[in-house]
Structure formats: C-alpha cells, structure tokens
Design a protein around this motif. Structure first.
Motif, PDB file in Angstrom:
ATOM      1  N   ILE A  10     -10.664  -0.647  11.584  1.00 41.98           N
ATOM      2  CA  ILE A  10      -9.707  -1.515  10.887  1.00 41.98           C
ATOM      3  C   ILE A  10      -8.283  -1.119  11.246  1.00 41.98           C
ATOM      4  CG2 ILE A  10      -8.784  -2.107   8.603  1.00 41.98           C
ATOM      5  CD1 ILE A  10     -11.313  -3.445   8.766  1.00 41.98           C
ATOM      6  N   ALA A  11      -8.024   0.191  11.296  1.00 43.73           N
ATOM      7  CA  ALA A  11      -6.677   0.648  11.649  1.00 43.73           C
ATOM      8  C   ALA A  11      -6.298   0.138  13.036  1.00 43.73           C
ATOM      9  CB  ALA A  11      -6.598   2.174  11.606  1.00 43.73           C
ATOM     10  N   LEU A  12      -7.238   0.214  13.990  1.00 41.88           N
ATOM     11  CA  LEU A  12      -6.954  -0.273  15.338  1.00 41.88           C
ATOM     12  C   LEU A  12      -6.786  -1.799  15.339  1.00 41.88           C
ATOM     13  CD1 LEU A  12      -9.333   1.859  17.601  1.00 41.88           C
ATOM     14  CD2 LEU A  12      -6.944   2.250  17.027  1.00 41.88           C
ATOM     15  N   ALA A  13      -7.584  -2.485  14.534  1.00 39.44           N
ATOM     16  CA  ALA A  13      -7.480  -3.950  14.464  1.00 39.44           C
ATOM     17  C   ALA A  13      -6.094  -4.363  13.967  1.00 39.44           C
ATOM     18  CB  ALA A  13      -8.561  -4.518  13.554  1.00 39.44           C
ATOM     19  N   PHE A  14      -5.576  -3.619  12.973  1.00 34.34           N
ATOM     20  CA  PHE A  14      -4.243  -3.912  12.449  1.00 34.34           C
ATOM     21  C   PHE A  14      -3.204  -3.849  13.567  1.00 34.34           C
ATOM     22  CE2 PHE A  14      -5.267  -2.376   7.873  1.00 34.34           C
ATOM     23  CZ  PHE A  14      -5.808  -3.619   7.608  1.00 34.34           C
ATOM     24  N   ILE A  15      -3.395  -2.905  14.493  1.00 36.66           N
ATOM     25  CA  ILE A  15      -2.441  -2.793  15.601  1.00 36.66           C
ATOM     26  C   ILE A  15      -2.610  -3.950  16.580  1.00 36.66           C
ATOM     27  CG2 ILE A  15      -1.747  -1.353  17.561  1.00 36.66           C
ATOM     28  CD1 ILE A  15      -2.662   1.056  15.933  1.00 36.66           C
ATOM     29  N   MET A  16      -3.866  -4.356  16.774  1.00 38.50           N
ATOM     30  CA  MET A  16      -4.145  -5.420  17.746  1.00 38.50           C
ATOM     31  C   MET A  16      -3.629  -6.785  17.297  1.00 38.50           C
ATOM     32  SD  MET A  16      -7.993  -4.821  19.090  1.00 38.50           S
ATOM     33  CE  MET A  16      -8.038  -5.475  20.732  1.00 38.50           C
ATOM     34  N   ILE A  17      -3.757  -7.090  16.022  1.00 35.27           N
ATOM     35  CA  ILE A  17      -3.495  -8.456  15.549  1.00 35.27           C
ATOM     36  C   ILE A  17      -2.110  -8.979  15.953  1.00 35.27           C
ATOM     37  CG2 ILE A  17      -3.124  -9.840  13.459  1.00 35.27           C
ATOM     38  CD1 ILE A  17      -5.561  -8.353  12.264  1.00 35.27           C
ATOM     39  N   THR A  61      -8.794   8.488   9.629  1.00 39.08           N
ATOM     40  CA  THR A  61      -9.667   7.352   9.301  1.00 39.08           C
ATOM     41  C   THR A  61     -11.035   7.579   9.962  1.00 39.08           C
ATOM     42  OG1 THR A  61      -8.687   6.160  11.158  1.00 39.08           O
ATOM     43  CG2 THR A  61      -7.859   5.657   8.977  1.00 39.08           C
ATOM     44  N   ALA A  62     -11.045   7.641  11.310  1.00 41.04           N
ATOM     45  CA  ALA A  62     -12.302   7.928  12.007  1.00 41.04           C
ATOM     46  C   ALA A  62     -12.584   9.426  11.998  1.00 41.04           C
ATOM     47  CB  ALA A  62     -12.239   7.405  13.440  1.00 41.04           C
ATOM     48  N   ILE A  67      -2.376   5.386   7.548  1.00 37.26           N
ATOM     49  CA  ILE A  67      -2.235   5.544   6.092  1.00 37.26           C
ATOM     50  C   ILE A  67      -2.783   4.321   5.368  1.00 37.26           C
ATOM     51  CG2 ILE A  67      -0.605   5.780   4.180  1.00 37.26           C
ATOM     52  CD1 ILE A  67       1.220   7.321   5.924  1.00 37.26           C
ATOM     53  N   VAL A  68      -2.450   3.128   5.895  1.00 41.38           N
ATOM     54  CA  VAL A  68      -2.885   1.898   5.227  1.00 41.38           C
ATOM     55  C   VAL A  68      -4.408   1.805   5.232  1.00 41.38           C
ATOM     56  CG1 VAL A  68      -2.809  -0.614   5.308  1.00 41.38           C
ATOM     57  CG2 VAL A  68      -0.749   0.712   5.790  1.00 41.38           C
ATOM     58  N   ALA A  69      -5.011   2.064   6.403  1.00 45.96           N
ATOM     59  CA  ALA A  69      -6.474   2.000   6.480  1.00 45.96           C
ATOM     60  C   ALA A  69      -7.096   3.058   5.578  1.00 45.96           C
ATOM     61  CB  ALA A  69      -6.936   2.197   7.923  1.00 45.96           C
ATOM     62  N   GLN A 121       0.827  -1.205   0.000  1.00 48.40           N
ATOM     63  CA  GLN A 121       0.000   0.000   0.000  1.00 48.40           C
ATOM     64  C   GLN A 121       0.864   1.259   0.000  1.00 48.40           C
ATOM     65  OE1 GLN A 121      -2.999   0.600  -0.487  1.00 48.40           O
ATOM     66  NE2 GLN A 121      -4.137  -1.273  -0.092  1.00 48.40           N
ATOM     67  N   LEU A 122       1.896   1.249   0.865  1.00 51.10           N
ATOM     68  CA  LEU A 122       2.755   2.434   0.947  1.00 51.10           C
ATOM     69  C   LEU A 122       3.534   2.603  -0.356  1.00 51.10           C
ATOM     70  CD1 LEU A 122       4.097   2.046   4.570  1.00 51.10           C
ATOM     71  CD2 LEU A 122       2.487   3.744   3.759  1.00 51.10           C
ATOM     72  N   TRP A 123       4.048   1.488  -0.868  1.00 51.97           N
ATOM     73  CA  TRP A 123       4.862   1.534  -2.084  1.00 51.97           C
ATOM     74  C   TRP A 123       4.047   2.048  -3.252  1.00 51.97           C
ATOM     75  CZ3 TRP A 123       9.709   1.697  -3.372  1.00 51.97           C
ATOM     76  CH2 TRP A 123      10.103   1.379  -4.657  1.00 51.97           C
ATOM     77  N   SER A 124       2.855   1.465  -3.437  1.00 55.84           N
ATOM     78  CA  SER A 124       2.058   1.872  -4.601  1.00 55.84           C
ATOM     79  C   SER A 124       1.541   3.301  -4.414  1.00 55.84           C
ATOM     80  CB  SER A 124       0.902   0.896  -4.827  1.00 55.84           C
ATOM     81  OG  SER A 124      -0.007   0.976  -3.760  1.00 55.84           O
ATOM     82  N   GLY A 125       1.230   3.654  -3.167  1.00 58.11           N
ATOM     83  CA  GLY A 125       0.755   5.017  -2.922  1.00 58.11           C
ATOM     84  C   GLY A 125       1.826   6.052  -3.190  1.00 58.11           C
ATOM     85  N   ALA A 126       3.078   5.671  -2.911  1.00 61.46           N
ATOM     86  CA  ALA A 126       4.167   6.631  -3.048  1.00 61.46           C
ATOM     87  C   ALA A 126       4.736   6.659  -4.463  1.00 61.46           C
ATOM     88  CB  ALA A 126       5.276   6.294  -2.048  1.00 61.46           C
ATOM     89  N   GLN A 127       4.268   5.698  -5.312  1.00 59.20           N
ATOM     90  CA  GLN A 127       4.853   5.556  -6.655  1.00 59.20           C
ATOM     91  C   GLN A 127       4.970   6.882  -7.415  1.00 59.20           C
ATOM     92  OE1 GLN A 127       6.611   3.547  -8.628  1.00 59.20           O
ATOM     93  NE2 GLN A 127       6.716   2.479  -6.665  1.00 59.20           N
ATOM     94  N   SER A 128       3.833   7.586  -7.512  1.00 60.94           N
ATOM     95  CA  SER A 128       3.861   8.786  -8.358  1.00 60.94           C
ATOM     96  C   SER A 128       4.798   9.838  -7.771  1.00 60.94           C
ATOM     97  CB  SER A 128       2.444   9.338  -8.524  1.00 60.94           C
ATOM     98  OG  SER A 128       2.013   9.874  -7.303  1.00 60.94           O
TER      99      SER A 128
END
Lengths: 329, 329
Positions: free
Chosen positions: B162-169, B235-236, B136-138, A53-60
């Motif tokens: 979802i962003a918080l879930a990513f941290i929890m996993i 995100t939120a 950023i990812v979320a 996600q970061l890579w593709s987002g930063a591409q441009s």
C-alpha cells in the motif's frame, strides 16, 4: 496546458447520442464515468488522508510538548524527552549545503544543454542526468559508505580546513567521515537531476528571438546567455532550486547512511548530524512507547508540512515565471 | 567588429583588448559549463562502475536461488528478497495502476478544467511528499493495532504494498494524463459522430491510442518504487526467510541492501554490492529499454528537431523529476 475536454456543441451532441443509445450502453457509460471520477477523487482523498493521519497521529505529542517540540534540542526517548530542533537544524543545513553545491553545477549543465552543446550531444546527456535520478537512494548510500566516505578525511577535509578553516563551520576535529558534509554531497548528487531537468525546460522556453536580438547587437556567446537567457529565466531557475530544496529535505536513505545519526547541534560541518527523515527511518520501527511513536509522527508532520509549502512555492514560481515568458510568444 | 584601419578611430569603436577579454570570458564560461556537465554525469558512471566491479563477482547461481546463510557463514543468496520485491511491486501496481490511469482518463475525457487542475495540484503535492512519510501513513492505517478498521495489527506485505501504491498513484496519474492529452481531439470527435458510446471512446479509442505511452509511464513508476526503501522500513519490515502469507513481514531487495550495507560483516557487504547491482540493472535496464523502444518508433517519422522532446522523453522526464518537469511546459 489545456485539457482535452470536448467543446460545448460536441458535448451536447454526445448527450443526445447517449439518450438514443441502448440502455446497456448508457448504464455502462454512467458506470465508467463514475468509476473514473471515483479514482480522480481518490487522489484528492489521498491528500486529505496523509494530512489527517499525520495530524491525528501527532495530536498527543502536540498537546504534550506544544511549540517547545520544535525548539527544544533534547532527544532522549528513554527519559521521555522529545525535542526536534537537532533534526530541523540537520535537515536545513544539509539540504541548503547540498543545494549550494548542486545549483551551480545543475544550471551550468542546463546552459550547456540548451545553449552550447552540439545537437547530437543534447539528448544523450539529458538522458544520462535523468538516469542519475533513477538510481535508488539506497544504492547511492551503499556506494557512499564504501567508496566516498573513506576518501573524505584523506582529501576533502584537509583541503577544506586549509582553505576555509577560518570559518567555524570548517573547524574542529574530524574523527569520522560520517558527517554533515558527506550528507550534503550525497544530497547534491540526488537533486542534481531535478534542478538540471527543470532549469533546462526553463531555458528552452526562452524565445529564440531574445537570443537572436542579443547576437545581432554583437554579444558574445556568454553575453547572450547572461543578458538574453539567464536574466529572462531567473525566476524559473529559482523555482527549480526551490523544487530541488523540496526534494533535498525529504531525502532519506542515502542521507541516513552517511550523516552519522547523532541528535546534536554542532557548529562544525565535519561533525555528524541527524535529519527529520533519517530519525524516522532509524527509530520508527523500534519506537516502543506511544509517546515515542507520536513524537516521531510529529516529526513526520513537520517534514510533510515543510515539503508541501516548499513544493507549492516552487510551483507558484515556475508558473509565474512561465506566464511571463509565455506572453512574448 | 575590428576597424578596417587601425590608425583611424571612430565613436563607439571597441578596443582590441576589450574584444579579446569578452571573447576570453565567453570561452571560459563555455569551458566551465562543459565541466559542469561532465561532473553531473560522473556520479552515474562511478556508481555503476563500482557496482559492477564490486558486485559482479558475487553473482552466481546460489545468489539467485538460495536463502541467506546463517550469520557468520559465507555464501547463501537473496532469492527471498527478489521474490519479495516482485510481490510488493506487483501488489502495488495492481492498486496503483487502475487508480492512476482511470483518474487521468477522467481528467482528460470528462472533467471540467477547474476540477482537473484541482486534482493535478493534489497529485503534484503528493509527488512532493517524501517517501518516508508514506511509510508513516501506511503504518498508521495498516500496522498500528486498532489504528483503523483495516489494520492487520503488525508489519505485513500488504502495508508495504500500500505504501508503494501511494507513491505510484500520483506518478502514474501525471504521466498518463500527459500522454492522453497528446491524443488528437479529432479521434474523439470522429468517434462521437459515429455514435460510439462515450466510455468506449475513452477506453477503446483514446486509451488504446495512448497505450504505449501509458505503459511506459506505468513501467517507469514500477522501476521507481522497486528501488524505494524508506516506505518499507516499518511496513514490510523485511524478513530473513520466506513469508507464508501477505499478512506477514516480507523481504525486499532494497531493504536487504540496506540491512547488509550497515552490517559489520564483510560477506554481507559483498552480498549488498551484488544485490545492489541486480537492483540497479533492473531499474536502469527498464529505463533504458523503454526509452530505446519508444524512440525506435518515433524516429520512423520525419524528425523535425532533435532537440524537441518526444512523448517518451516527456514521460521519462516526468518520472525522473516526479512530475515537476510537466509544470514548466
């Protein structure tokens, strides 16, 4: 550490039992196994997802600005100029300074907790340091804005100017308390627990035989700690520092609240600065153009890349230091 | 080490002066380490003390039951932020807990050591990712229009969760694995000998034996993400009133503290302190009570060495250092 996998005979026994089970139970078995596998693979997929996600987002942004993105110091979203150098500089300086403040304190505490403190005091103090880690970043930032910042120009800045004023780092005007130093202090507070906790583990893994041998030679307490314990645990403590650095680089909220958020590179630590994490925190929601957003994602990619490398390095150091100490047992 | 008679000297004898110098140095370092420990614990006391001092006065019925008053008016509450935080954290736990726990079950019950260490490395990398990067990812997946097939197209509660879930996993995966490894292998072998299906062994015997530890890890992960601000910023987003659906921006306690803290209004500052006190009481309360609760049961068993960490200590340390403490054991 070993996984609790069953050894070969037990596993084959399990398979022959499975073969004789009722079909329902067997399909439930397969289902459960695949479900668990899916979740475990999900964790690996998450690593790929972040990177991609970061890579593709930063591409441009990468195409447009190239390597210059990392070396240019102009950050002017209105003019469409994006250079990340001030943020890289701010992140490095505030983190390293924070690390320099935190390391002696944390290692001292770790020594206190493993070598010096009476037994009844060890768990409570270790617990308190872990509680420090539990304080949400934003609360620390709130405290810093209203309690810590007003004290800095009154006490700390004049003191630093008087004692270390010959260095360019501690020269120049002190307009406001929002400064690199304030950020470094907050970062130090935030990474104290992790360095303490990991150093403590390291010191605890030093075999007692080492200490006894040194005591037997007539060493004083400090000499035992220095010769038998610290020299043994050097690599591990370095690993703990690197781990702390990894955390420091990514600290966002509290730093954003005290660093002043000015994209300029100033020699003086009394001046405000900006970090990679705080520029994302401040500007991402308002990034209106695609270029602007992509530039911020590229900043995120830099942050991600650096923290991953730092964490892997720390892991390697801790593992290496650990096998060395483990061999003696 | 002193010679029996001062008049006679022999080779290797240490002078009284040197002995005193060494002892003095040892005492000095002991003293310095004590000071370090005090300094490390001080911020916790300071932050907690100021929050109670500044925030307790503003806690009243209105604060917990009313929406914010219009700008400039005194009074109002933050009920929407408290409820918003609850919704976000619950959603995050609903996603994060199954992935983390089942993934860890796969690692300890099914997987080979190679795959397990691979997933563990992945989780450690994820644990080191700064929380702002998860934002950023979320954002890229759920907020950015046409960013992905799942995109909502604007800021939403789902994206925040979802962003918080990513941290929890990765956090839950590591703590759960830690606890599952403590379940004696004899339990698994005994169950296999009885011909019990593998999935029942995993779910009903292994996981159930470790349930208390797993729960501790989950709740500590909840306490951790409840205080996260950075991944929610874009995100939120936050909301000054109620949200009608999960596809709308939603308020959260940490976001509210941030907004209030950097605002220019005195009344908002007052509310920020009160909100921070509520959040800190929740986070620390959960941490302390879990530690106390699990400690209670452990102390019933004969205590071999109070310096050795219990399972609960290990779980708390894992969360406090985001997985780093596990590496050095």
């Amino acid at each position: 550490m070993t996984t609790a996998v069953l050894d070969a005979p037990a596993a084959s026994a399990a398979q022959s039992v499975a073969a004789r089970m009722k079909p329902v139970s067997r399909s439930a078995d397969t289902l459960f196994r695949w479900l668990c596998l899916g979740m475990a693979v999900g964790v690996l997929a998450l690593v790929v997802l972040v990177g991609w996600q970061l890579w593709s987002g930063a591409q441009s942004a990468i195409h447009k600005f190239g390597v210059g993105f990392l070396t240019r110091s102009a950050w002017d979203p209105v003019q469409g100029e994006f250079g990340a150098l001030p943020f890289i500089y701010g992140t490095l300086v505030s983190s390293l300074l924070g690390l320099a403040i935190a390391t002696p304190l944390a290692v001292g505490t770790a020594i206190f907790l493993t070598e010096l403190a009476p037994n009844w005091l060890r768990q409570p103090i270790a617990f308190l340091t872990e509680m420090l880690a539990a304080i949400p970043s934003v609360i620390l930032g709130l405290w810093a804005i209203f309690i810590m910042l007003p004290l800095l120009p009154r006490y700390l800045f004049p003191f630093l100017k008087k004692t270390l004023g010959f260095l360019p780092l501690f020269q120049g005007p002190t307009y406001s308390a929002y400064s690199m130093i304030a950020a470094a202090i907050i970062i130090a507070i935030m990474i104290l627990p992790i360095i303490t906790s990991v150093s403590r583990e390291i010191l605890r893994s030093v075999p007692d035989l080492q200490r006894e041998a040194a005591y037997g030679l007539g060493a004083t307490r400090w000499e035992v700690t220095r010769i038998a314990v610290l020299s043994y645990a050097k690599k591990g403590i370095f690993g703990a520092m690197i781990l702390g650095l990894g955390r420091a680089l990514g600290e966002t909220m509290a730093v954003t609240m005290v660093i002043g958020n000015t994209p300029k590179i100033a020699a003086s630590l009394f001046q405000p600065g900006y970090t990679l994490a705080s520029v994302i925190a401040n500007e991402f929601a308002e990034a209106t153009t695609d270029d602007y957003r992509n530039a911020l994602i590229a900043v995120g990619l830099v942050l991600f890349g650096v923290t991953v490398v730092i964490n892997l390095l720390a892991r390697l150091l801790l593992k290496f230091g650990n096998t060395q100490t483990g061999a003696v047992h | 080490m002193s010679a029996p008679s001062a008049s006679k000297s022999y080779p290797g004898q240490v002078s009284e002066g040197l002995r005193r110098w060494r002892k003095g140095k040892s005492a000095l370092v002991t003293f310095l380490c004590c000071i370090c420990a005090v300094i490390v614990v001080t911020p916790l006391a300071l932050v907690f003390g100021y929050l109670v001092f500044k925030g307790a006065g503003s806690l009243n019925w209105d604060f917990f039951t009313k929406l914010p008053a219009p700008v400039g008016e005194v009074g109002g509450g933050i009920v929407h932020a408290i409820v918003g935080s609850m919704i976000l954290v619950t959603l995050a736990a609903l996603i994060g807990v199954p992935v983390g726990v089942l993934g860890a079950l796969y690692l300890t019950e099914y997987s080979g050591p190679r795959f397990a260490s691979c997933v563990r490395l992945g989780a450690d990398i994820l644990n080191g990712v700064p929380s702002i990067v998860w934002g950023i990812v979320a954002y890229a997946i759920l907020v950015l229009p046409h960013g992905s097939p799942f995109s909502v197209g604007h800021f939403s509660a789902i994206a925040g969760a979802i962003a918080l879930a990513f941290i929890m996993i990765p956090l839950i995966l590591r703590t759960t694995e830690e606890v599952l490894l403590l379940v004696p292998n004899g339990y698994r072998e005994a169950a296999l000998a009885l011909g019990i299906a593998r999935w029942k062994i995993s779910a009903r015997i292994v996981a159930k034996t470790a349930l208390r530890g797993i729960l501790t890890g989950v709740l500590l992960a909840v306490a951790r993400v409840a205080g996260e601000t950075a991944p929610l910023l874009f995100t939120a987003l936050g909301n000054s009133g109620w949200s009608q659906s999960l596809k709308e921006p939603i308020a959260a306690l940490p976001l509210q503290i941030f907004t209030y803290a950097i605002s220019p209004y005195d009344d908002w500052h007052r509310q920020a302190w009160a909100a921070a006190l509520v959040l800190l009481l929740f986070v620390l309360g959960l941490n302390v009570s879990l530690r106390f609760f699990t400690r209670e049961r452990v102390s019933a068993q004969p205590k071999a060495d109070s310096d050795k960490p219990t399972a609960a200590d290990a779980v708390v340390a894992t969360v406090a250092t985001r997985g780093a403490a596990v590496q050095v054991q």
